[in-house]
Design a protein around this motif. Structure first.
Motif, PDB file in Angstrom:
ATOM      1  N   SER A  65      19.869  -9.994  19.921  1.00 22.89           N
ATOM      2  CA  SER A  65      19.119  -8.670  19.907  1.00 22.89           C
ATOM      3  C   SER A  65      18.104  -8.709  21.081  1.00 22.89           C
ATOM      4  CB  SER A  65      18.253  -8.856  18.565  1.00 22.89           C
ATOM      5  OG  SER A  65      19.105  -8.787  17.251  1.00 22.89           O
TER       6      SER A  65
ATOM      7  N   HIS B 178      12.720  -5.491  15.861  1.00 20.25           N
ATOM      8  CA  HIS B 178      13.356  -6.452  15.101  1.00 20.25           C
ATOM      9  C   HIS B 178      12.428  -7.030  13.960  1.00 20.25           C
ATOM     10  CE1 HIS B 178      16.881  -6.032  17.588  1.00 20.25           C
ATOM     11  NE2 HIS B 178      16.179  -5.880  18.584  1.00 20.25           N
TER      12      HIS B 178
ATOM     13  N   GLU C 200      12.351  -8.577  11.369  1.00 21.00           N
ATOM     14  CA  GLU C 200      12.517 -10.125  10.774  1.00 21.00           C
ATOM     15  C   GLU C 200      11.929 -11.125  11.801  1.00 21.00           C
ATOM     16  OE1 GLU C 200      16.657 -11.543  10.474  1.00 21.00           O
ATOM     17  OE2 GLU C 200      16.989  -9.552   9.817  1.00 21.00           O
ATOM     18  N   MET C 201      12.225 -10.742  13.150  1.00 21.63           N
ATOM     19  CA  MET C 201      12.010 -11.937  14.132  1.00 21.63           C
ATOM     20  C   MET C 201      10.740 -12.805  13.904  1.00 21.63           C
ATOM     21  SD  MET C 201      13.207 -10.618  17.722  1.00 21.63           S
ATOM     22  CE  MET C 201      15.145 -10.762  18.220  1.00 21.63           C
TER      23      MET C 201
ATOM     24  N   SER D  65      19.905  -1.867  20.420  1.00 22.16           N
ATOM     25  CA  SER D  65      19.007  -2.960  19.856  1.00 22.16           C
ATOM     26  C   SER D  65      19.876  -4.353  20.114  1.00 22.16           C
ATOM     27  CB  SER D  65      18.951  -2.654  18.360  1.00 22.16           C
ATOM     28  OG  SER D  65      20.220  -2.704  17.546  1.00 22.16           O
ATOM     29  N   TRP D  66      21.168  -4.203  20.208  1.00 23.17           N
ATOM     30  CA  TRP D  66      21.614  -5.635  20.355  1.00 23.17           C
ATOM     31  C   TRP D  66      22.809  -5.426  21.628  1.00 23.17           C
ATOM     32  CZ3 TRP D  66      27.121  -6.444  19.481  1.00 23.17           C
ATOM     33  CH2 TRP D  66      27.635  -5.530  18.834  1.00 23.17           C
TER      34      TRP D  66
END
Lengths: 206, 206
Positions: A77, A162, A164-165, A56-57
């Motif tokens: 990310s 992700h 919260e992005m 994921s990152w």
């Protein structure tokens, strides 16, 4: 290099497969996608695609215009597709307030580096041990036209991995970037980097 | 940037402090060193030293002589000292069979990038969120004379944090390298990189 049947490789295998039963849950809040299991290291294209899709990152590297052309790594990310439907091309959501995006707009040369250690599937093996896989995708980091269908795709696959992005401040002007891959450096076993072309990576045989 | 008392910062705090009780044990086999707790983000020198000392691996960047001067990130293990006695300067154990060491012998410009996400102390916060700390140490990657006291120190502090290194094949000719730090880029809260000089980092007030 080391023969796969040597004592050294045996130690590696024991370290890898004697892993803690809860590692799959230790990816800091994100479960591994169990529908795709870890491919055999010999299958370089599918192994590389698995490592990229599960991650994921990573560390995105650019040439620093501020610091005398030094290579500058930055934690970012990314997403290469919907869960279990990765396409292998990493998309990023970057703001020009951060040096990485502004570096890339001046010089597109870039690389993205990922470690299997982040997935929790390396057990007690050291992150620098070749049986704990690592990959570096080298290429050009390009801004995607914000009004294009590709940018819409990028935002979709980023936001799904992700959450919260989507709520990040509009004033920071986050934009979709992608890495156009030109070379692949992957080590996932003894014996040095696995030979792997970009075409083999983008079109793995299932 | 974002005010620390804003709603956005509040969401960040909840994400960070609502973390899973077992994260401290989720660092893939290596326990966090609990004797030093996470410093306040405002205390940039001690925060940076904590992040470097707690981390066991990172991405080490060099300029690739093979791939047209592209920035090349590579997953490496490192150590800045004995557990709880970090000195802030990262030492590495690299083989010339790997591009990173051979790149550095041609061009010493380098950076080391670490994410707090690897420590398991970011909870459900996204790795790219500024409250999940990240640091990039930029400088020169230098080979340490193998017969020097400094190389002996490097091997000692590496082997104590990376037990298996001591047994790595002699035929690979692993050598001690260190990063001479020239610039520090650290984000550990809203508001952009923390101002932090190398001198402040090397001599933090306790």
């Amino acid at each position: 290099m080391v023969d796969e049947n040597s004592e050294e490789a045996g130690i590696g295998k024991r370290a890898l497969f004697g892993r803690h039963p809860h590692f799959a849950e230790s990816v800091n809040g994100r479960q591994l996608l169990h529908s795709i299991s870890r491919p055999c290291p010999d299958d370089a294209p599918n192994f590389a695609r698995w490592l990229v899709s599960q991650s994921s990152w990573g560390v995105l590297n650019t040439i620093s215009s501020d610091w005398g052309g030094a290579p500058f790594g930055n934690v970012v990310s990314f997403s290469d597709g919907l869960p279990d439907k990765g396409k292998g091309i990493p998309y990023f959501y970057l703001t020009g307030l951060d040096p990485t995006a502004s570096n890339a707009l001046k010089d597109q040369r870039s690389s993205l580096t990922l470690s299997e250690y982040s997935l929790g599937t390396c057990g007690n093996t050291d992150p620098e041990n070749p049986i704990c896989a690592k990959i570096t995708l080298t290429g050009k980091l390009k801004l995607v036209d914000g009004n294009s269908k590709e940018a819409e795709f990028g935002r979709t696959v980023l936001f799904v991995k992700h959450l919260e992005m989507k709520g990040w401040p509009k004033s920071h002007n986050f934009q979709v970037f992608k890495l156009e891959i030109e070379n692949i450096f992957m080590i996932n076993w003894f014996g040095g980097p696995k030979p792997l072309t970009v075409d083999q990576y983008l079109h793995p045989k299932m």
